[in-house]
Design a protein around this motif. Structure first.
Motif, mmCIF file in Angstrom:
data_model
loop_
_atom_site.group_PDB
_atom_site.id
_atom_site.type_symbol
_atom_site.label_atom_id
_atom_site.label_comp_id
_atom_site.label_asym_id
_atom_site.label_seq_id
_atom_site.Cartn_x
_atom_site.Cartn_y
_atom_site.Cartn_z
ATOM 1 N N LEU A 50 5.945 0.545 -0.634
ATOM 2 C CA LEU A 50 5.860 -0.461 -1.710
ATOM 3 C C LEU A 50 6.424 0.085 -3.020
ATOM 4 O O LEU A 50 7.140 -0.612 -3.740
ATOM 5 N N ARG A 51 6.069 1.320 -3.317
ATOM 6 C CA ARG A 51 6.511 1.925 -4.574
ATOM 7 C C ARG A 51 8.037 1.984 -4.617
ATOM 8 O O ARG A 51 8.658 1.706 -5.648
ATOM 9 N N ALA A 52 8.639 2.361 -3.471
ATOM 10 C CA ALA A 52 10.102 2.476 -3.421
ATOM 11 C C ALA A 52 10.743 1.115 -3.696
ATOM 12 O O ALA A 52 11.724 1.013 -4.444
ATOM 13 N N PHE A 53 10.168 0.059 -3.113
ATOM 14 C CA PHE A 53 10.725 -1.276 -3.326
ATOM 15 C C PHE A 53 10.629 -1.665 -4.799
ATOM 16 O O PHE A 53 11.607 -2.131 -5.403
ATOM 17 N N VAL A 54 9.445 -1.458 -5.365
ATOM 18 C CA VAL A 54 9.211 -1.906 -6.749
ATOM 19 C C VAL A 54 10.054 -1.082 -7.728
ATOM 20 O O VAL A 54 10.634 -1.625 -8.673
ATOM 21 N N ALA B 283 -5.096 -12.877 6.608
ATOM 22 C CA ALA B 283 -4.488 -11.649 6.086
ATOM 23 C C ALA B 283 -4.174 -10.676 7.221
ATOM 24 O O ALA B 283 -3.070 -10.128 7.305
ATOM 25 N N LEU B 284 -5.136 -10.474 8.102
ATOM 26 C CA LEU B 284 -4.936 -9.512 9.194
ATOM 27 C C LEU B 284 -3.815 -9.946 10.133
ATOM 28 O O LEU B 284 -3.107 -9.106 10.694
ATOM 29 N N THR B 285 -3.666 -11.253 10.319
ATOM 30 C CA THR B 285 -2.642 -11.723 11.256
ATOM 31 C C THR B 285 -1.266 -11.834 10.589
ATOM 32 O O THR B 285 -0.249 -11.830 11.280
ATOM 33 N N SER B 286 -1.223 -11.921 9.267
ATOM 34 C CA SER B 286 0.082 -11.980 8.591
ATOM 35 C C SER B 286 0.584 -10.589 8.193
ATOM 36 O O SER B 286 1.757 -10.417 7.888
ATOM 37 N N LEU B 287 -0.305 -9.605 8.208
ATOM 38 C CA LEU B 287 0.084 -8.272 7.736
ATOM 39 C C LEU B 287 1.224 -7.629 8.546
ATOM 40 O O LEU B 287 2.141 -7.033 7.948
ATOM 41 N N PRO B 288 1.219 -7.722 9.884
ATOM 42 C CA PRO B 288 2.316 -7.061 10.618
ATOM 43 C C PRO B 288 3.701 -7.527 10.166
ATOM 44 O O PRO B 288 4.604 -6.707 9.989
ATOM 45 N N ASP B 289 3.867 -8.829 9.952
ATOM 46 C CA ASP B 289 5.182 -9.329 9.494
ATOM 47 C C ASP B 289 5.471 -8.863 8.072
ATOM 48 O O ASP B 289 6.615 -8.524 7.739
ATOM 49 N N ALA B 290 4.427 -8.869 7.234
ATOM 50 C CA ALA B 290 4.618 -8.435 5.842
ATOM 51 C C ALA B 290 5.047 -6.971 5.801
ATOM 52 O O ALA B 290 5.951 -6.582 5.051
ATOM 53 N N GLY C 55 -1.412 -1.488 -13.281
ATOM 54 C CA GLY C 55 -2.002 -0.831 -12.119
ATOM 55 C C GLY C 55 -1.065 -0.852 -10.924
ATOM 56 O O GLY C 55 -0.587 -1.907 -10.519
ATOM 57 N N ALA C 56 -0.780 0.323 -10.364
ATOM 58 C CA ALA C 56 0.133 0.429 -9.225
ATOM 59 C C ALA C 56 -0.590 0.944 -7.991
ATOM 60 O O ALA C 56 -0.231 1.957 -7.394
ATOM 61 N N GLY C 57 -1.665 0.245 -7.616
ATOM 62 C CA GLY C 57 -2.278 0.449 -6.300
ATOM 63 C C GLY C 57 -1.688 -0.597 -5.365
ATOM 64 O O GLY C 57 -0.675 -1.240 -5.669
ATOM 65 N N ILE C 58 -2.333 -0.777 -4.219
ATOM 66 C CA ILE C 58 -1.846 -1.753 -3.242
ATOM 67 C C ILE C 58 -1.742 -3.151 -3.858
ATOM 68 O O ILE C 58 -0.760 -3.864 -3.646
ATOM 69 N N PHE C 59 -2.739 -3.523 -4.643
ATOM 70 C CA PHE C 59 -2.748 -4.887 -5.179
ATOM 71 C C PHE C 59 -1.687 -5.100 -6.258
ATOM 72 O O PHE C 59 -1.017 -6.128 -6.287
ATOM 73 N N GLY C 60 -1.518 -4.120 -7.136
ATOM 74 C CA GLY C 60 -0.507 -4.252 -8.177
ATOM 75 C C GLY C 60 0.899 -4.218 -7.597
ATOM 76 O O GLY C 60 1.782 -4.990 -7.997
ATOM 77 N N LEU C 61 1.121 -3.328 -6.635
ATOM 78 C CA LEU C 61 2.468 -3.210 -6.063
ATOM 79 C C LEU C 61 2.837 -4.445 -5.239
ATOM 80 O O LEU C 61 3.982 -4.885 -5.238
ATOM 81 N N TRP C 62 1.838 -5.020 -4.553
ATOM 82 C CA TRP C 62 2.144 -6.263 -3.831
ATOM 83 C C TRP C 62 2.384 -7.411 -4.807
ATOM 84 O O TRP C 62 3.256 -8.266 -4.584
ATOM 85 N N ALA C 63 1.631 -7.444 -5.903
ATOM 86 C CA ALA C 63 1.883 -8.483 -6.919
ATOM 87 C C ALA C 63 3.317 -8.346 -7.413
ATOM 88 O O ALA C 63 4.038 -9.337 -7.593
ATOM 89 N N HIS D 71 -1.715 -7.764 0.533
ATOM 90 C CA HIS D 71 -0.397 -8.407 0.571
ATOM 91 C C HIS D 71 -0.465 -9.913 0.374
ATOM 92 O O HIS D 71 0.572 -10.572 0.266
ATOM 93 N N MET D 72 -1.676 -10.474 0.354
ATOM 94 C CA MET D 72 -1.784 -11.934 0.274
ATOM 95 C C MET D 72 -1.382 -12.415 -1.120
ATOM 96 O O MET D 72 -1.645 -11.757 -2.126
ATOM 97 N N GLU D 73 -0.770 -13.571 -1.168
ATOM 98 C CA GLU D 73 -0.378 -14.124 -2.462
ATOM 99 C C GLU D 73 -1.620 -14.696 -3.131
ATOM 100 O O GLU D 73 -2.530 -15.187 -2.460
#
Ligand SMILES: Cc1cc2nc3c(=O)[nH]c(=O)nc-3n(C[C@H](O)[C@H](O)[C@H](O)COP(=O)(O)OP(=O)(O)OC[C@H]3O[C@@H](n4cnc5c(N)ncnc54)[C@H](O)[C@@H]3O)c2cc1C
Length: 381
Positions: free
Chosen positions: A176-180, A78-85, A21-29, A364-366
């Motif tokens: 995200l897709r470009a990175f992966v 999550a909301l406060t770490s997202l800008p840096d991520a 799965g390549a949605g937000i969760f799969g791509l962040w994983a 984006h959370m681990e």
């Protein structure tokens, strides 16, 4: 055995991590695993972003800072770490994600609610650690005063918070897709139909082996995971999760991109760059599984509500109508939490599936920082 992509054929013939799965969760994983030095293969039955992540709403809205609990703390982190991520992702790819901490206005419709806003305001000082504010305002701050929302829609003022944000889901996915795709392997048009220990069986009958399999297939993940979580499914009333269909509309409306999100009666109006405004959304448990992406023009109550909130939107041409199915976890106590973490008893298998209406904020959370991995969730010890 399906031939593995070239990069994976160097050295061992098996990826360290296979992500379905390549949605937000799969791509962040995938991004996390790649950054940890692992060889990663991501599959998607369609194209990356074909699922719930590929819309245009992208509202990142905090839970209310009262009756605080672990879920709210997790979302706050999550909301406060997202800008840096997001900034790190943008720096890696050169592709902007359309993130802006825009704030949110919620019209106060009843006098009684003013006391609730007062309580939340105190909660924000305590639980948001003084870093963000939530307060009763009237009129709306800044530019928002000019019909955003219409003053008649906020008879007792508004609740404003400056923690809420927005992201452009498609730009975020593209980054995200470009990175992966550059650092790992992404194979689109490849569907996993069944999982077996250490391998995924594909629709063409072949299989891919992997040291670890992460199921990040959105609402379709539940079916893949169900055989490995049947006891939990029984506890949850028969299913570990289900798909809830939603639809939304994107309009063209000229604005300076300094407006907050508006939220009222389940309708949210999300200002995006490029004079776009996203309006959502419905939530339907019953829907035609043969047409998950079919837009129902008879189900536009959310849009009508948005036009009441901001009458100027009546002149805004509709650019796109979009429908998709979001995953809703049935295991967690509130059913809004994401579904992330190892599957007990199957050390090769873990899950990363969006949270209902908050997926974009927490994807984006681990996994080891998630509610599912925390001991308080009794189902997954
Ligand atoms: C109308 C609507 C509005 C929303 N608004 C917001 C919002 O404003 N803010 C917010 O935070 N969240 C919002 N959400 C929720 C958010 O979109 C989801 O929580 C999030 O996108 C889920 O991401 P995901 O990666 O888990 O799933 P998905 O994005 O659905 O990704 C799953 C991927 O897996 C692929 N796949 C499925 N099965 C297989 C298989 N067997 N083999 C291979 N690939 C497979 C799919 O093609 C898809 O690309 C909204 C959802 C909807 C529908």
């Amino acid at each position: 055995m399906n031939p593995l992509p070239e990069k994976l054929n160097q050295g061992r013939n098996v990826p360290d991590v296979l992500i379905v799965g390549a949605g937000i969760f799969g791509l962040w994983a995938a991004r996390h695993a790649i950054m940890a030095g692992k060889r990663v293969l991501v599959l998607d039955r369609g194209r990356a972003g074909d699922g719930a992540s590929g819309g245009f709403l992208g509202a990142l809205m905090p839970h209310m800072p009262d009756r605080w609990n672990a879920k709210k703390q997790f979302q706050f982190e999550a909301l406060t770490s997202l800008p840096d991520a997001v900034a790190a992702l943008e720096a890696d790819t050169g592709l902007a994600c359309g993130y802006r901490r825009c704030g949110r206005l919620i019209p106060v419709l009843h006098r009684d609610t003013m006391g609730i806003v007062e309580r939340r305001s105190g909660g924000a000082r305590e639980y948001w650690a003084g870093r963000f504010r939530l307060e009763h305002v009237t009129p709306a701050p800044g530019n928002a005063g000019a019909g955003w929302p219409d003053a008649r829609q906020a008879p007792f003022g508004m609740q404003f918070d400056d923690l809420s944000a927005r992201v452009d889901p498609r730009a975020y996915l593209a980054s995200l897709r470009a990175f992966v795709a550059a650092k790992g392997e992404l194979r689109e048009g490849v569907e996993a139909v069944r999982l077996e220990p250490g391998r995924a069986v594909l629709a063409d009958g072949s299989a891919i082996e992997a040291g670890e399999i992460v199921v990040a297939a959105g609402w379709r993940a539940y079916e893949l995971l169900q055989p490995f979580m049947s006891e939990m499914a029984i506890e949850a009333g028969g299913a570990i999760g289900r798909g809830v269909k939603g639809q939304a509309v994107l309009v063209h409306h000229t604005h300076g991109d300094d407006l907050p999100i508006l939220y009222a009666d389940g309708t949210y109006v999300v200002p995006h760059a490029g004079n776009r405004v996203a309006i959502g959304s419905t939530a339907r448990d019953e829907w035609d599984h043969a047409a998950p992406e079919a837009f129902d023009p008879g189900d536009m109550g959310f849009y009508e509500r948005a036009l009441e909130l901001v009458p100027a939107l009546r002149d805004a041409p509709i650019l796109e109508r979009w429908a998709n199915v979001r995953p809703r976890n049935m295991l967690a106590q509130t059913r809004h939490e994401p579904f992330m973490g190892p599957v007990p008893g199957h050390e090769w298998l873990s899950a990363r599936i969006g949270g209902f209406r908050i997926g974009m904020a927490v994807g984006h959370m681990e996994s080891d920082a998630t509610p599912l991995a925390r001991p308080r969730v009794s189902h997954l010890k």
